[in-house]
Scaffold this active site. Structure first.
Site, PDB file in Angstrom:
ATOM      1  N   HIS A 292      22.884  13.024 -12.591  1.00 24.65           N
ATOM      2  CA  HIS A 292      23.263  12.383 -11.337  1.00 24.65           C
ATOM      3  C   HIS A 292      24.781  12.467 -11.210  1.00 24.65           C
ATOM      4  O   HIS A 292      25.458  13.062 -12.031  1.00 24.65           O
ATOM      5  CB  HIS A 292      22.798  10.928 -11.326  1.00 24.65           C
ATOM      6  CG  HIS A 292      21.325  10.773 -11.522  1.00 24.65           C
ATOM      7  ND1 HIS A 292      20.404  11.164 -10.579  1.00 24.65           N
ATOM      8  CD2 HIS A 292      20.603  10.285 -12.570  1.00 24.65           C
ATOM      9  CE1 HIS A 292      19.184  10.915 -11.028  1.00 24.65           C
ATOM     10  NE2 HIS A 292      19.271  10.391 -12.228  1.00 24.65           N
TER      11      HIS A 292
ATOM     12  N   CYS B 221       3.459  -2.762   8.469  1.00 21.69           N
ATOM     13  CA  CYS B 221       2.804  -1.552   7.966  1.00 21.69           C
ATOM     14  C   CYS B 221       1.584  -1.281   8.828  1.00 21.69           C
ATOM     15  O   CYS B 221       0.791  -2.193   9.094  1.00 21.69           O
ATOM     16  CB  CYS B 221       2.399  -1.725   6.503  1.00 21.69           C
ATOM     17  SG  CYS B 221       1.489  -0.301   5.828  1.00 21.69           S
TER      18      CYS B 221
ATOM     19  N   CYS C 245       0.852  -1.190   0.000  1.00 21.42           N
ATOM     20  CA  CYS C 245       0.000   0.000   0.000  1.00 21.42           C
ATOM     21  C   CYS C 245       0.886   1.238   0.000  1.00 21.42           C
ATOM     22  O   CYS C 245       2.101   1.146  -0.165  1.00 21.42           O
ATOM     23  CB  CYS C 245      -0.944  -0.018   1.206  1.00 21.42           C
ATOM     24  SG  CYS C 245      -0.151   0.395   2.782  1.00 21.42           S
TER      25      CYS C 245
ATOM     26  N   ASP D 262      27.228   3.993 -13.822  1.00 18.54           N
ATOM     27  CA  ASP D 262      26.881   5.087 -12.916  1.00 18.54           C
ATOM     28  C   ASP D 262      27.361   4.748 -11.510  1.00 18.54           C
ATOM     29  O   ASP D 262      26.950   3.739 -10.933  1.00 18.54           O
ATOM     30  CB  ASP D 262      25.366   5.283 -12.921  1.00 18.54           C
ATOM     31  CG  ASP D 262      24.915   6.385 -11.976  1.00 18.54           C
ATOM     32  OD1 ASP D 262      25.758   7.194 -11.556  1.00 18.54           O
ATOM     33  OD2 ASP D 262      23.710   6.429 -11.665  1.00 18.54           O
TER      34      ASP D 262
ATOM     35  N   ARG E 283      15.346   3.881 -22.391  1.00 15.89           N
ATOM     36  CA  ARG E 283      15.743   4.897 -21.427  1.00 15.89           C
ATOM     37  C   ARG E 283      16.983   5.605 -21.959  1.00 15.89           C
ATOM     38  O   ARG E 283      17.779   5.024 -22.704  1.00 15.89           O
ATOM     39  CB  ARG E 283      16.056   4.262 -20.074  1.00 15.89           C
ATOM     40  CG  ARG E 283      14.862   3.629 -19.386  1.00 15.89           C
ATOM     41  CD  ARG E 283      15.248   3.060 -18.033  1.00 15.89           C
ATOM     42  NE  ARG E 283      15.591   4.099 -17.077  1.00 15.89           N
ATOM     43  CZ  ARG E 283      14.715   4.733 -16.303  1.00 15.89           C
ATOM     44  NH1 ARG E 283      13.431   4.435 -16.391  1.00 15.89           N
ATOM     45  NH2 ARG E 283      15.100   5.659 -15.443  1.00 15.89           N
TER      46      ARG E 283
ATOM     47  N   CYS F 237      16.234  14.837 -11.676  1.00 16.60           N
ATOM     48  CA  CYS F 237      15.530  13.711 -12.290  1.00 16.60           C
ATOM     49  C   CYS F 237      14.028  13.764 -11.990  1.00 16.60           C
ATOM     50  O   CYS F 237      13.333  14.636 -12.487  1.00 16.60           O
ATOM     51  CB  CYS F 237      16.162  12.396 -11.844  1.00 16.60           C
ATOM     52  SG  CYS F 237      15.821  11.016 -12.972  1.00 16.60           S
TER      53      CYS F 237
ATOM     54  N   CYS G 254      -1.875  -1.511   6.444  1.00 14.72           N
ATOM     55  CA  CYS G 254      -2.389  -2.740   5.846  1.00 14.72           C
ATOM     56  C   CYS G 254      -1.787  -3.930   6.589  1.00 14.72           C
ATOM     57  O   CYS G 254      -1.130  -3.767   7.619  1.00 14.72           O
ATOM     58  CB  CYS G 254      -2.084  -2.798   4.346  1.00 14.72           C
ATOM     59  SG  CYS G 254      -0.349  -3.114   3.938  1.00 14.72           S
TER      60      CYS G 254
END
Length: 740
Positions: A686, A227, A208, A358, A620, A584, A230
Site C-alpha cells: 500500500h 437497502c 445483506c 500507514d 497480521r 492486497c 432487505c
C-alpha cells in the site's frame, strides 16, 4: 477497599505530583497507567466517585470536542463532574481523571472505540454516546467491523447502559440492531445539500449483500439510507435535527425530541458541528440538563485545545484544527474552500503509533478541491511531509515541505514582502493527532509574543526567502485538464479499468489509478478511466490496463463473486499480455485460493499461487517495507497489512524481495513480496504502491501503451521522462528511515 486499591491510589498520587511539579509535564495518562498495573480492577472501585453515574462519548471523529461540550453543559446546569478534558481516552486516561479529581455527581468521559470494551464493563456508565464510525488507523484498529464488534461487546457486558447513537450512520445503526441495550437514535431529518466526496466507508448493506441507497447523503456514509434487498434502513429518529441553516455564522436548527421541538445553534460553521450539536443535545435532554444551560455552554464553548481554535496573528485570521482520517480532512477542506479570499494552508501529517504508521489514507482525501486557486499557497509538514507533497502534486498542487508552522509563517511573510500574498491572507493549519500539539504550542507562543508587542508585523524575518507555489511542471507541454477523457484529441485514449472501486477501496489503493492517469496526462497522452462498479460490466478487449484494489472482508467476498463471473475474460486478457495491477485482496483473488476471514475460498486461478491461513501465528503482517525489484532501479517502498500467507507456484516470479529490516513480504518465510506473471503485478504494498515508486508506474504504463498499439494499430509513443523529484524525495526519506 483492599490493599491493591490503596497502593494504586498512592502510586497515582505520587506520579501525578512528580509529573506536574518535577517534570513539568501533563499527568493525563501515566498515573492511571501505573495505578492500573497495581490494581487492574481500579475502575470498578473508582466509579463510585461519580454519585449519579457517568456518560461515555465514543466515535471516530469529534469525541474530544463533543465530550468537552457536554462537560461544559453539565457544569452550566450546576452539576459537578469528573472529566478527561485533555483527550486522554484510553483506560489509563480515564483512571487518571478519576484518581486526580474530587468526587462529583457525574463522570463525563471520552473513550477510544476499542478501549470501550475494557472501560464500560467496569464503569457501568448510564449512557454511551456513539457519534460515528469512519475508517481510521487501519494498522491499529483494523477494519470497521472489528470496531463494531468491540463496541457491541462492551454494551452487552453493561446491559443497563443506554446507547444514544447516530442513526444517520449505518455502521452505528448496525451496532444498535445487534445489542439488547435500550437504544435512542438521533440524526438530521433533512439534507444539508453538501457536495459529495470520492470515497465513502460503508457502501454495502450491513445486513445483506445488497448495496446501500440514499434518499439523501450528508457526508461520508451519513444520511438517510436504505437497502432495496432487505429491511435495513435508517430507523425513526428519536431526536431529529430539521430546518437546518448552515453558514459562516454557524449552524442553527430545530431539534425535535420525545418531549418538544427546540431551536439550538452553534457558532461552529461545519456540517459535522451539526451532528455534534444534535448528539450533545440528545444526551443532555436524556440526563435532565435544561436546554438553556446547554445553549449557554454551546455559545461559550472555546476549549482552546487545537480543535477549531482561532487566532489573530500579525493581522491574519488563523484557524487550527485536528484531522486524522479522510472524512475529517475532507470536512476541513470544505471549511477552507468556503473561504474565497487569499490564504495559506499548511498540512501536517505524522506517522507515530497514535496516528497509525500507514498513511495511505491521504490518497482518499479530495485535495483536488484546492487545485487551481491562484491566491492559495499550500505547505506540507510533519514526519510524512514528503508523502503529503506527493499526494498534493497529483492533485495539481505544488506544496513545498516545511519544518514547522513557524517555517510556514516565515515563507508566507516572504511572499507578503514580495507582494505575492496580501498581509491579511488567512491561515489554515490542519494536523493529525501527534502533529497537532507542536503546531498548537507554536501558535500559542506566537499569540503570547504578539500580546507583548504594540503592533504585529506581517513582514518576513530578515533573510527569509520563498518561492511562489505553482502547478507541477509539465515536461511534455501543457497537459489536458483532468477528466474522464480527452475527446478533442484524435489519438485514442489509454483505457484504464478500475475494477469495483465501490467495494475494493481500502488503504487509499485507488490512488494508484490517479497516479497512472496523471502520468499520462502530464505527457499529453489522452486517458480514459472506466470505473466498473458492483453489478456493472466492462469489455476487456477495449481496455489497456486493469486495476484491482483491496477491500474489507465482506466487500471483498462480494467483489470476488463478480470477478469469478468474469474469470474467462480476465484470463484471456492476461494471457494476451494485458497489464494488470492488483493490490492486497485483489492480488490474493488472482490465485487458486485466497483467505476470506478464516475461510479459504476459490480464487480466479489466473496466477499459479495460493493464499493460506497463517498457521500457528495469527498475527497480521503489518509494517513498512523496502523491496528490490527488477522493475525499478530505485528501492521500492510500501506498506503491508495482511493476514493471509501467499505462496507462489514454480513458474511465478516475485514483484520484489524485502531488503529492509521491517516488512515480511508474502508469507513471513522467504522474503519474496508480490508476484509477476506476464504483464501482471500483484503486491501487498500500500502507500499507494505507485506513489513513491514512479518507475513501477511507468513500467505499467509502457505496457498499457503497447496494449493500446496492438488494439488500435497506432504506434506506441515513447514515455517522455517526467520530473519525479518529489516522488523520489519521499522514497529516499523512507529508505533512509527503514535502513536504521
Amino acid at each position: 477497599m483492599g490493599l491493591r486499591f490503596t497502593l494504586a491510589k498512592a502510586a497515582g498520587a505520587v506520579s501525578t505530583w512528580g509529573l506536574r511539579h518535577v517534570a513539568h509535564r501533563p499527568a493525563a495518562n501515566l498515573p492511571g497507567k501505573i495505578a492500573l498495573k497495581v490494581d487492574p480492577v481500579l475502575l470498578d472501585e473508582l466509579r463510585g466517585k461519580c454519585a449519579e453515574g457517568s456518560v461515555v462519548t465514543v466515535g471516530t471523529n469529534g469525541k474530544t470536542s463533543t465530550n468537552n461540550l457536554l462537560a461544559d453543559a453539565f457544569e452550566a446546569a450546576g452539576r459537578t463532574i469528573i472529566c478527561n478534558r485533555t483527550g486522554a481516552n484510553l483506560a489509563a486516561g480515564i483512571a487518571s481523571a478519576l484518581l486526580q479529581q474530587p468526587a462529583a455527581q457525574w463522570g463525563v468521559f471520552e473513550c477510544d472505540e476499542l478501549w470501550l470494551a475494557h472501560v464500560l464493563p467496569r464503569l457501568r456508565s448510564n449512557y454511551v454516546l456513539l457519534l460515528n464510525l469512519f475508517r481510521d488507523q487501519l494498522d491499529r484498529c483494523g477494519e470497521i467491523d472489528r470496531i463494531q464488534t468491540s463496541i457491541a461487546g462492551a454494551l452487552a457486558a453493561s446491559p443497563d447502559t443506554v446507547l444514544i447513537y447516530n442513526a444517520d450512520d449505518p455502521l452505528c445503526a448496525r451496532i444498535a440492531d445487534t445489542v439488547d441495550n435500550l437504544s435512542i437514535p438521533f440524526g438530521l431529518a433533512e439534507s444539508m445539500d453538501l457536495a459529495q466526496n470520492t470515497v465513502a466507508d460503508a457502501q454495502m448493506c450491513q445486513k445483506c449483500d445488497g448495496m446501500i441507497q440514499y434518499r439523501y447523503r450528508q457526508y461520508g456514509q451519513l444520511g438517510d439510507y436504505f437497502c432495496e434487498r432487505c429491511d435495513f434502513a435508517r430507523p425513526e429518529l428519536a431526536y431529529a435535527g430539521r430546518d437546518i441553516s448552515l453558514g459562516a455564522g454557524g449552524v442553527t436548527m430545530e431539534v425535535c425530541g420525545p418531549a418538544a421541538c427546540e431551536r439550538v445553534r452553534t457558532p461552529q460553521p461545519t456540517p459535522y458541528a451539526a451532528y455534534n450539536l444534535v448528539a450533545a443535545y440528545a444526551l443532555c435532554r436524556e440526563t435532565g440538563i435544561p436546554t438553556a444551560a446547554f445553549q449557554r455552554a454551546v455559545e461559550a464553548f472555546d476549549p482552546r485545545n487545537g480543535r477549531l481554535q482561532r487566532y489573530r496573528l500579525g493581522g491574519r485570521d488563523v484557524l487550527l484544527n485536528l484531522a486524522k482520517n479522510p472524512t475529517g480532512f475532507n470536512q476541513n477542506l470544505k471549511i477552507v474552500e468556503a473561504d474565497r479570499g487569499p490564504k495559506m494552508v499548511a498540512f501536517f501529517i505524522n506517522d507515530q503509533v497514535a496516528d497509525g504508521r500507514d498513511i495511505s489514507w491521504i490518497w482518499d482525501i479530495d485535495f483536488e478541491e484546492l487545485a487551481d486557486r491562484p491566491d492559495t499557497v499550500v505547505f506540507a509538514g510533519g514526519s510524512r511531509a514528503h508523502d503529503l507533497a506527493v499526494r498534493l502534486k497529483y492533485a495539481g498542487i505544488e506544496a513545498p515541505v516545511v519544518d514547522s508552522i513557524d517555517d510556514a509563517f516565515v515563507r508566507l511573510g516572504a511572499l507578503t514582502a514580495a507582494d505575492v500574498m496580501p498581509a491579511d491572507a488567512a491561515v489554515y493549519a490542519i494536523a493529525n493527532y501527534t502533529a497537532l500539539p507542536p503546531v498548537h504550542d507554536a501558535l500559542n507562543a506566537m499569540e503570547a509574543a504578539e500580546a507583548l508587542r504594540p503592533a504585529a508585523s506581517a513582514e518576513a524575518p530578515a533573510g527569509a526567502t520563498a518561492t511562489v507555489p505553482a502547478a507541477p511542471a509539465d515536461p511534455a507541454g501543457p497537459a489536458p485538464s483532468v477528466g474522464d477523457g480527452d475527446s478533442s484529441s484524435a489519438e485514442p485514449p489509454v483505457v484504464i479499468a478500475h475494477m469495483l472501486p465501490d467495494l475494493l477501496n481500502l488503504y487509499g489503493d485507488g490512488g494508484n489509478v490517479r497516479i497512472l492517469e496523471q502520468r499520462l496526462r502530464w505527457r499529453g497522452i489522452p486517458v480514459e478511466v472506466r470505473r466498473v462498479g458492483h453489478g456493472e460490466t466492462v469489455e476487456l478487449s477495449e481496455v489497456d490496463l486493469v486495476f484491482m484494489g483491496g477491500g474489507p472482508d465482506r466487500e471483498q467476498k462480494l467483489a470476488s463473486e463478480q470477478l469469478l463471473a468474469m474469470r474467462d475474460d480476465l484470463a484471456a486478457y492476461v494471457e494476451a499480455d494485458g497489464p494488470l495491477l492488483a493490490i492486497c485482496g485483489g492480488y490474493q483473488i488472482l490465485g487458486r485460493q485466497w483467505l476470506w476471514g478464516d475461510e479459504l475460498v476459490p480464487g480466479l486461478g489466473i496466477i499459479d499461487m495460493e493464499t493460506r491461513r497463517p498457521g500457528t501465528s495469527a498475527d497480521r503482517l503489518i509494517d513498512n517495507m523496502v523491496l528490490e525489484s527488477p522493475l525499478a532501479t530505485h528501492p521500492v517502498v510500501g506498506y503491508e497489512n495482511h493476514a493471509g500467507r501467499t505462496y507462489l507456484g514454480p513458474g511465478v516470479e516475485g514483484f520484489g524481495r524485502v531488503v529492509s529490516s521491517c516488512g515480511r513480504g508474502n508469507n513471513d518465510d522467504d522474503r519474496v513480496e508480490g508476484a509477476r506473471y506476464k504483464n501482471v503485478v500483484g503486491t501487498y504494498s500500500h502507500g499507494p504502491a505507485l506513489s513513491k515508486n514512479p518507475e513501477v508506474a511507468d513500467w505499467m504504463l509502457a505496457r498499457a501503451l503497447d496494449r493500446r498499439a496492438r488494439r488500435t494499430g497506432q504506434a506506441a509513443p515513447k514515455l517522455v521522462p517526467l520530473d519525479d523529484a518529489v516522488e523520489l524525495a519521499a522514497n529516499e526519506v523512507m529508505v533512509r528511515r527503514l535502513a536504521k
